[in-house]
Design a protein around this motif. Structure first.
Motif, PDB file in Angstrom:
ATOM      1  N   GLY A  47      50.159  11.005  -6.770  1.00 57.06           N
ATOM      2  CA  GLY A  47      49.235  11.844  -7.518  1.00 57.06           C
ATOM      3  C   GLY A  47      49.622  13.298  -7.397  1.00 57.06           C
ATOM      4  O   GLY A  47      50.589  13.651  -6.712  1.00 57.06           O
ATOM      5  N   LYS A  74      44.861  14.290  -9.470  1.00 54.76           N
ATOM      6  CA  LYS A  74      43.774  14.184  -8.487  1.00 54.76           C
ATOM      7  C   LYS A  74      42.904  15.436  -8.414  1.00 54.76           C
ATOM      8  O   LYS A  74      41.769  15.392  -7.949  1.00 54.76           O
ATOM      9  N   LYS A  99      37.031  17.282 -10.277  1.00 63.92           N
ATOM     10  CA  LYS A  99      38.477  17.501 -10.122  1.00 63.92           C
ATOM     11  C   LYS A  99      38.867  18.978 -10.114  1.00 63.92           C
ATOM     12  O   LYS A  99      40.024  19.305  -9.869  1.00 63.92           O
ATOM     13  N   LEU A 275      40.754  16.169  -2.057  1.00 61.94           N
ATOM     14  CA  LEU A 275      41.054  15.246  -3.143  1.00 61.94           C
ATOM     15  C   LEU A 275      40.341  13.894  -2.933  1.00 61.94           C
ATOM     16  O   LEU A 275      40.209  13.449  -1.804  1.00 61.94           O
TER      17      LEU A 275
END
Length: 275
Positions: A47, A74, A99, A275
């Motif tokens: 990610g 992410k 996010k 995250l």
């Protein structure tokens, strides 16, 4: 988990992306999630964190939209006008998007070496703590004196220095950069990205050995807990490719313990950006 803590997306527009000069002509095109997903599959990347490259709210909204449609993104680092009178309202608005992890201003492009210390900018930055947002510091070495004063004022905000503060690797300058990075690293809320190095060296003739003194200094002063791997894709493509960029960091940390390697290659990014 391997996380690329620094990459960009854009739909190329000559005026908006005028910073892409003739020496970087091969990145004068669109770079979107589908392109990156293929590269990540080839390089075992799980990610990423997408970083703004244009200073508009439209850019921030563009990244939010991409992140909503692509699970491998992410987190995002957007842009807001920290000098605006509506900064409280703007940050409150972006706090609703899971996010959105933090923000960045392209300070390297400001003529004033003390831009970070302007009262209106400081006032805006002070609002980040309330919403638990991070801040990416993008500067050249001559701006590091201001960075030191800047980060000292906000001990409860998490900062990360992008591209090891862009030392003049091509010209072999080291000492002034090293002195200030050492002082900045004493602030425990400041992290550093191992990213963007080959584009500060000579695009065509850079060597791993030329990067080593800079990486060693960063590791020594920030420690394994506060270093993040980043590719700076697609900007890195003007001087190499994704595999080469990743290999610089993995080769450099190969003698560390597996736990320490995992931290630098992903877990530190997870922790820093939540995250």
């Amino acid at each position: 988990m391997t996380i690329d803590s620094h990459q960009h997306f854009w739909k190329y527009e000559p005026v908006k992306h005028s910073w892409i000069d003739d020496d970087m002509a091969n990145i004068r095109k669109d770079f979107m999630p589908l392109d990156l997903k293929l590269i990540y599959n080839q390089n075992n990347i799980d990610g990423c964190v997408a970083i703004q490259s244009d200073q508009t709210l439209e850019e921030t909204n563009f990244l939010i939209d991409l992140a909503a449609k692509n699970d491998f993104i992410k987190g995002i680092v957007g842009w807001v006008d920290f000098r605006g009178n509506d900064i409280d309202t703007v940050l409150e608005h972006y706090s609703q998007f899971d996010k959105v992890k933090g923000f960045r201003h392209i300070v390297q492009g400001e003529a004033d070496p003390n831009f970070l210390l302007r009262p209106d900018f400081l006032k805006g930055i002070s609002k980040l703590e309330k919403n638990n947002f991070t801040y990416d510091i993008l500067v050249f070495p001559h701006q590091l004196g201001a960075v030191l004063e800047f980060v000292k004022q906000f001990p409860n905000i998490k900062f990360v220095i992008d591209h090891i503060a862009k030392p003049y690797i091509k010209d072999g300058f080291y000492e002034g950069w090293a002195v200030l990075m050492t002082e900045i690293a004493k602030q425990q809320n400041v992290y550093c990205k191992l990213s963007g190095m080959i584009t500060e060296a000579d695009y065509k003739t850079w060597t791993y050995e030329a990067l080593l003194p800079y990486m060693r200094l960063v590791l020594n002063v920030f420690g394994v807990e506060r270093i993040l791997f980043g590719s700076d894709w697609p900007v890195c493509l003007v001087a190499g490719n994704y595999e080469k960029v990743k290999k610089i960091t993995t080769d450099f940390i190969a003698k560390l313990s597996l736990e320490e390697q995992r931290a630098i290659m992903g877990l530190n990014a997870v922790e820093f950006y939540n995250l």
